[in-house]
Write a protein that holds these residues in place. Structure first.
Motif, mmCIF file in Angstrom:
data_model
loop_
_atom_site.group_PDB
_atom_site.id
_atom_site.type_symbol
_atom_site.label_atom_id
_atom_site.label_comp_id
_atom_site.label_asym_id
_atom_site.label_seq_id
_atom_site.Cartn_x
_atom_site.Cartn_y
_atom_site.Cartn_z
ATOM 1 N N PHE A 205 -39.925 2.582 36.544
ATOM 2 C CA PHE A 205 -40.160 2.169 35.029
ATOM 3 C C PHE A 205 -39.329 1.355 34.691
ATOM 4 N N ILE A 206 -38.045 1.382 34.967
ATOM 5 C CA ILE A 206 -37.081 0.268 34.395
ATOM 6 C C ILE A 206 -37.431 -0.928 35.013
ATOM 7 N N LYS A 207 -37.552 -1.214 36.263
ATOM 8 C CA LYS A 207 -38.005 -2.339 36.903
ATOM 9 C C LYS A 207 -38.962 -3.005 36.374
ATOM 10 N N LEU A 208 -39.875 -2.330 36.052
ATOM 11 C CA LEU A 208 -41.587 -2.936 35.441
ATOM 12 C C LEU A 208 -41.468 -3.183 33.883
ATOM 13 N N TRP A 212 -39.856 2.184 27.719
ATOM 14 C CA TRP A 212 -40.218 2.434 26.537
ATOM 15 C C TRP A 212 -41.458 3.434 26.722
ATOM 16 N N PHE A 213 -42.204 3.136 27.526
ATOM 17 C CA PHE A 213 -43.557 3.993 27.839
ATOM 18 C C PHE A 213 -43.197 5.219 28.276
ATOM 19 N N TYR A 214 -42.291 5.281 29.211
ATOM 20 C CA TYR A 214 -41.855 6.473 30.073
ATOM 21 C C TYR A 214 -41.078 7.487 28.815
ATOM 22 N N ARG A 215 -40.498 6.781 27.845
ATOM 23 C CA ARG A 215 -39.713 7.684 26.646
ATOM 24 C C ARG A 215 -41.087 8.039 25.745
ATOM 25 N N GLU A 219 -41.411 11.999 24.908
ATOM 26 C CA GLU A 219 -40.694 12.017 23.430
ATOM 27 C C GLU A 219 -42.159 11.581 22.472
ATOM 28 N N PRO A 220 -43.109 12.189 22.490
ATOM 29 C CA PRO A 220 -44.534 11.500 21.927
ATOM 30 C C PRO A 220 -44.107 11.428 20.325
ATOM 31 N N TRP A 221 -43.064 12.157 19.758
ATOM 32 C CA TRP A 221 -42.771 11.980 18.207
ATOM 33 C C TRP A 221 -42.281 10.553 18.116
ATOM 34 N N ARG A 222 -41.735 9.735 19.007
ATOM 35 C CA ARG A 222 -41.339 8.501 18.728
ATOM 36 C C ARG A 222 -42.259 7.569 18.614
#
Ligand code: UDP
Length: 245
Positions: A205-208, A212-215, A219-222
């Motif tokens: 996820f970091i490389k791509l 932010w999407f993973y987070r 944590e959907p409240w974000r």
């Protein structure tokens, strides 16, 4: 070299250059502080004058978000790369362990900074953690005074401040003149990750550039906060086409 992106002035640095600047401040700084704005923070600073002032007062401003890098391209002022605050913080902690500099861990819920200390000392033998404090106190309270006195009595080279945005930026800006530290870094949720109580996104996820999407999935409240990312990019397009007015 500096680049102004939607009213926030960033240092256009790679991770290595940021580390060089941060380690110089850790050795010779005088209550300098480093901020790591992402697009959400830049967007917020356009409405929050105190936050804008706190960002301006920093000695190093690194883009901790792929949105800021995209906006810099839209505005034809390209920044070299995203420089993740959590990684810069850890690289600086490693530097401190190798060069005999002290680190103070400040922030997150009670007990978390102690756990971060244990994990970091295990990973970086010889690391000198001068003190730890949780990040829950009221502005102007006796507890805050105690924290400041403890930090000053330890006079650390590096103060890792993880109080969340914008509390950490406002706090570093408000107290810099009374703090006996070389450099401070405002690193949001990094203490929880150093402590091992929350996890960073997997490398893929970091490389791509999808951290932010993973987070968001974890944590959907974000969503309420992250909704600012598309708004931020739209703003960059608007400013590119029509200027700041
Ligand atoms: N926190 C704190 N004091 C406060 C509010 C928050 O120490 O008064 C801590 C919180 O426990 C967490 C971090 O600040 O460890 C904020 O994490 P988050 O992932 O929300 O960071 P941000 O997205 O704000 O950078």
């Amino acid at each position: 070299m500096k680049r102004e992106i939607l009213s926030v002035t960033f240092d256009n640095v790679t991770m290595e250059e940021a580390l060089e600047r941060a380690s110089a401040l850790a050795r010779e700084g005088k209550s300098d502080y480093i901020v790591t704005p992402n697009s959400e923070i830049v967007y917020e600073a356009r409405k929050n004058e105190a936050l804008a002032k706190a960002l301006k007062g920093a000695s190093l401003v690194i883009p901790d978000g792929i949105g800021v890098v995209y906006a810099s391209k839209i505005l034809s002022k390209p920044l070299k790369q995203k420089v993740a605050g959590i990684e810069l913080g850890e690289r600086l902690i490693e530097y401190a362990s190798l060069n005999g500099l002290s680190v103070y861990l400040f922030g997150a819920k009670p007990g978390i900074a102690e756990r971060a200390k244990d994990k970091l000392c295990e990973k970086y033998p010889g690391l000198n953690v001068a003190g730890v404090q949780d990040g829950y106190f009221k502005d102007g309270s006796d507890r805050e005074r105690e924290i400041i006195e403890d930090i000053n009595s330890k006079a650390p080279n590096i103060l890792i401040a993880c109080l969340g945005v914008p509390k950490q930026e406002l706090w570093m800006n408000a107290h810099k003149d009374e703090l006996n530290v070389r450099v401070m870094l405002g690193l949001g949720g990094s203490m929880d990750i150093y402590a091992g109580v929350s996890k960073r996104a997997p490398d893929i996820f970091i490389k791509l550039s999808l951290e932010w999407f993973y987070r968001l999935c974890k944590e959907p409240w974000r969503i309420k906060r992250m909704i600012k990312l598309p708004l931020f990019l739209l703003l960059a397009v608007k400013v590119r086409l029509f200027g700041e007015k």
